[in-house]
Design a protein around this motif. Structure first.
Motif, PDB file in Angstrom:
ATOM      1  N   UNK A 277       0.812  -1.216   0.000  1.00  0.00           N
ATOM      2  CA  UNK A 277       0.000   0.000   0.000  1.00  0.00           C
ATOM      3  C   UNK A 277       0.847   1.268   0.000  1.00  0.00           C
ATOM      4  N   UNK A 278       2.147   1.119   0.233  1.00  0.00           N
ATOM      5  CA  UNK A 278       3.021   2.288   0.294  1.00  0.00           C
ATOM      6  C   UNK A 278       2.914   3.059   1.597  1.00  0.00           C
ATOM      7  N   UNK A 279       2.226   2.500   2.580  1.00  0.00           N
ATOM      8  CA  UNK A 279       2.054   3.184   3.867  1.00  0.00           C
ATOM      9  C   UNK A 279       3.175   2.859   4.851  1.00  0.00           C
ATOM     10  N   UNK A 280       3.961   1.829   4.550  1.00  0.00           N
ATOM     11  CA  UNK A 280       5.216   1.565   5.255  1.00  0.00           C
ATOM     12  C   UNK A 280       6.326   1.699   4.226  1.00  0.00           C
TER      13      UNK A 280
ATOM     14  N   UNK B 132       4.360  11.085  18.293  1.00  0.00           N
ATOM     15  CA  UNK B 132       4.511  10.738  16.881  1.00  0.00           C
ATOM     16  C   UNK B 132       4.287   9.232  16.742  1.00  0.00           C
ATOM     17  N   UNK B 133       3.284   8.855  15.960  1.00  0.00           N
ATOM     18  CA  UNK B 133       3.023   7.454  15.648  1.00  0.00           C
ATOM     19  C   UNK B 133       3.285   7.217  14.171  1.00  0.00           C
ATOM     20  N   UNK B 134       3.733   6.004  13.870  1.00  0.00           N
ATOM     21  CA  UNK B 134       3.908   5.586  12.483  1.00  0.00           C
ATOM     22  C   UNK B 134       3.306   4.197  12.317  1.00  0.00           C
ATOM     23  N   UNK B 135       2.939   3.874  11.095  1.00  0.00           N
ATOM     24  CA  UNK B 135       2.524   2.511  10.781  1.00  0.00           C
ATOM     25  C   UNK B 135       3.786   1.688  10.556  1.00  0.00           C
ATOM     26  N   UNK B 136       3.946   0.648  11.360  1.00  0.00           N
ATOM     27  CA  UNK B 136       5.152  -0.174  11.285  1.00  0.00           C
ATOM     28  C   UNK B 136       4.765  -1.638  11.457  1.00  0.00           C
ATOM     29  N   UNK B 137       5.703  -2.505  11.132  1.00  0.00           N
ATOM     30  CA  UNK B 137       5.478  -3.930  11.367  1.00  0.00           C
ATOM     31  C   UNK B 137       6.014  -4.293  12.749  1.00  0.00           C
TER      32      UNK B 137
ATOM     33  N   UNK C  63       1.012  -5.311  10.848  1.00  0.00           N
ATOM     34  CA  UNK C  63       1.115  -3.861  10.759  1.00  0.00           C
ATOM     35  C   UNK C  63       0.329  -3.221  11.888  1.00  0.00           C
ATOM     36  N   UNK C  64       0.972  -2.265  12.573  1.00  0.00           N
ATOM     37  CA  UNK C  64       0.320  -1.585  13.685  1.00  0.00           C
ATOM     38  C   UNK C  64       0.818  -0.150  13.796  1.00  0.00           C
ATOM     39  N   UNK C  65      -0.017   0.676  14.400  1.00  0.00           N
ATOM     40  CA  UNK C  65       0.380   2.049  14.693  1.00  0.00           C
ATOM     41  C   UNK C  65       1.070   2.077  16.060  1.00  0.00           C
ATOM     42  N   UNK C  66       2.342   2.475  16.054  1.00  0.00           N
ATOM     43  CA  UNK C  66       3.103   2.530  17.297  1.00  0.00           C
ATOM     44  C   UNK C  66       3.920   3.823  17.332  1.00  0.00           C
ATOM     45  N   UNK C  67       4.309   4.271  18.534  1.00  0.00           N
ATOM     46  CA  UNK C  67       5.221   5.418  18.605  1.00  0.00           C
ATOM     47  C   UNK C  67       6.544   5.091  17.903  1.00  0.00           C
ATOM     48  N   UNK C  68       7.088   6.054  17.184  1.00  0.00           N
ATOM     49  CA  UNK C  68       8.350   5.850  16.467  1.00  0.00           C
ATOM     50  C   UNK C  68       9.019   7.198  16.234  1.00  0.00           C
ATOM     51  N   UNK C  69      10.354   7.181  16.176  1.00  0.00           N
ATOM     52  CA  UNK C  69      11.113   8.414  15.947  1.00  0.00           C
ATOM     53  C   UNK C  69      10.628   9.528  16.872  1.00  0.00           C
ATOM     54  N   UNK C  70      10.566   9.218  18.158  1.00  0.00           N
ATOM     55  CA  UNK C  70       9.918  10.088  19.145  1.00  0.00           C
ATOM     56  C   UNK C  70      10.887  11.145  19.655  1.00  0.00           C
ATOM     57  N   UNK C  71      11.154  12.126  18.829  1.00  0.00           N
ATOM     58  CA  UNK C  71      12.048  13.215  19.219  1.00  0.00           C
ATOM     59  C   UNK C  71      11.283  14.393  19.821  1.00  0.00           C
ATOM     60  N   UNK C  72      10.134  14.715  19.241  1.00  0.00           N
ATOM     61  CA  UNK C  72       9.425  15.923  19.671  1.00  0.00           C
ATOM     62  C   UNK C  72       9.093  15.901  21.163  1.00  0.00           C
ATOM     63  N   UNK C  73       8.642  14.773  21.678  1.00  0.00           N
ATOM     64  CA  UNK C  73       8.210  14.699  23.070  1.00  0.00           C
ATOM     65  C   UNK C  73       9.367  14.887  24.041  1.00  0.00           C
TER      66      UNK C  73
END
Length: 461
Positions: free
Chosen positions: A50-53, A347-352, A315-325
């Motif tokens: 799907x191009x979402x990951x 920041x959440x991303x769709x990841x495996x 595939x799940x939505x999880x926190x990732x690349x969490x720099x802002x917080x």
């Protein structure tokens, strides 16, 4: 390393099937996928259909060139993706549209706080990589590592995941991977803990935390897995009644052949004593019993009290690349909102992720009758977890904001949030936004002598 861009669907489906070997090892042919069709940690290198990951790029090792950051001094975090904007936001009105990629705990949060709990979904970024020597150790593990002592240990090498191409019929391989990912080998931080009640009032704890991870020490990477896994030191600053109390621990690489050892110093008596047991569901300092010692990083220590089951990655939505917080302009007043942390900083991303479930054995006691961890395929770190009581009721949802630490060329556990679904309160754990100094990583300033009973006794002088 170069990765295939046009990963055929058939090959992708083959990679989703675990090795059926009776042993933990995989063949040289299977291991050759690491660094090609698979990343060096065993993640699928291509994106999804799907191009979402996105595909894994691995273009950055350590500090990216465009980032102004001084290494190994605890500089507040700098966001290499500061210009990214959310693609969309999952909230209390639309979460059912995404339910197949949410954990039961996340769904419970949307139902319990439909007006305020949100998950901003950002573009996926898979740009950071591990040092070459770590990838070499992981590849050696793939062909040589085997579970031993009923899965309590493994014969392999230090430095990274022992089973990058896991056999799901042996769930302790997944447990070993999340226990021994590549991570910083020394750390020093002042950690704030906020016990936020359902009314929004906060009880504070503060600790000084130091640690030495021997399995990721630069001099140990690639050597046989044996001896001590890690040492730690924790000293309380808040609450005032606990000020000056301290604990040192050592952790074995194999809980069938060793145990977690802990000594504590009491400033009132000025005595050091060994603790008979330290771990499992012992309450974690400053959390009013909402966290257990073994729920730090979602699961740690001996796996003995649970029967474990592993499930195929999804595939799940999880926190990732969490720099802002984690940036130093984030105030606790803004972050620690009622019922849950402020979603605007997340920041959440769709990841495996891999899914690992532990069910409490009949002969043991524990606060949690079942725990389900969601483990990022790129890093082998457990990112989110759903906790159930002994009656099977979902009682807690927790997640950790991981970030790639430029100092360590590895991912580090940042601020985490544990939500009590019964009381409506939550714990903000490992907070350092207002301390002015982020965790100091890989400075290399500790040895085993810093984590002994003698080191505790020196506190009394």
């Amino acid at each position: 390393m170069k990765y295939h861009k046009g990963f055929p669907a058939l090959l992708a489906s083959m990679l989703l099937v675990p090795s059926t070997s009776a042993l933990a090892k995989v063949s040289q042919e299977e291991a050759s996928q690491l660094g090609n069709a698979l990343t060096c940690t065993g993640a699928i290198a291509t994106g999804n259909d799907a191009g979402t990951i996105p595909a894994y790029s691995g273009k950055w090792l350590g500090k990216p060139e465009h980032v102004d950051y001084e290494l190994n001094v605890g500089q507040p975090l700098v966001d290499p993706y500061k210009d990214d904007k959310p693609l969309y936001v999952i909230d209390g009105q639309n979460f059912n549209d995404y339910a197949d990629k949410l954990t039961p705990g996340q769904i419970a949060m949307f139902k319990q706080y439909p007006e305020t709990f949100k998950m901003p979904i950002y573009p996926g970024r898979r740009d950071f990589r591990y040092p070459d020597e770590v990838c070499v150790a992981i590849k050696k593990n793939a062909v040589d590592a085997e579970l031993i002592d009923d899965g309590f240990g493994f014969s392999g090498y230090k430095g990274g995941a022992p089973f990058p191409i896991p056999d799901l019929s042996q769930p302790m391989q997944i447990y070993a991977n999340q226990t021994f990912p590549h991570r910083p080998y020394t750390y020093s931080t002042t950690r704030d803990v906020a016990d936020v009640s359902s009314t929004g009032s906060i009880a504070w704890a503060r600790t000084i935390n130091k640690g030495l991870d021997m399995t990721n020490h630069p001099d140990e990477v690639g050597k046989p897995m044996e001896g001590v896994m890690a040492y730690s030191f924790v000293s309380s600053i808040l609450p005032t009644r606990k000020k000056g109390s301290a604990t040192v621990t050592s952790e074995p690489v194999n809980f069938a052949r060793g145990k977690r050892l802990a000594w504590t110093y009491n400033p009132g008596t000025r005595r050091v004593r060994q603790l008979p047991e330290y771990g499992f569901d012992t309450p974690l300092t400053g959390t009013s019993g909402k966290l257990t010692l073994d729920s730090d990083r979602l699961m740690n220590g001996s796996p003995e009290r649970y029967e474990w089951k592993a499930f195929e990655r999804r595939e799940m939505y999880i926190p990732a690349n969490a720099y802002r917080v984690h940036q130093d302009d984030v105030t606790y007043d803004a972050l620690l909102t009622k019922n849950h942390a402020n979603p605007d900083f997340m920041r959440y991303e769709l990841r495996r992720v891999w899914v690992l479930e532990g069910n409490l054995k009949d002969e043991y006691r524990h606060k949690y009758g079942k725990r389900v961890m969601y483990i990022d395929e790129d890093t082998w770190h457990a990112i989110a977890s759903d906790f159930y009581d002994t009656r099977g009721e979902l009682v807690q949802y927790a997640y950790i904001n991981y970030y790639y630490a430029f100092d360590a060329k590895a991912y580090e556990a940042g601020s985490s949030f544990y939500h009590d679904l019964k009381s409506g309160g939550y714990v903000g754990y490992n907070l350092f936004q207002e301390r002015g100094v982020a965790p100091i990583l890989n400075k290399g300033n500790f040895t085993a002598n810093n984590f002994t009973p003698a080191a505790l006794r020196r506190l009394s002088h």
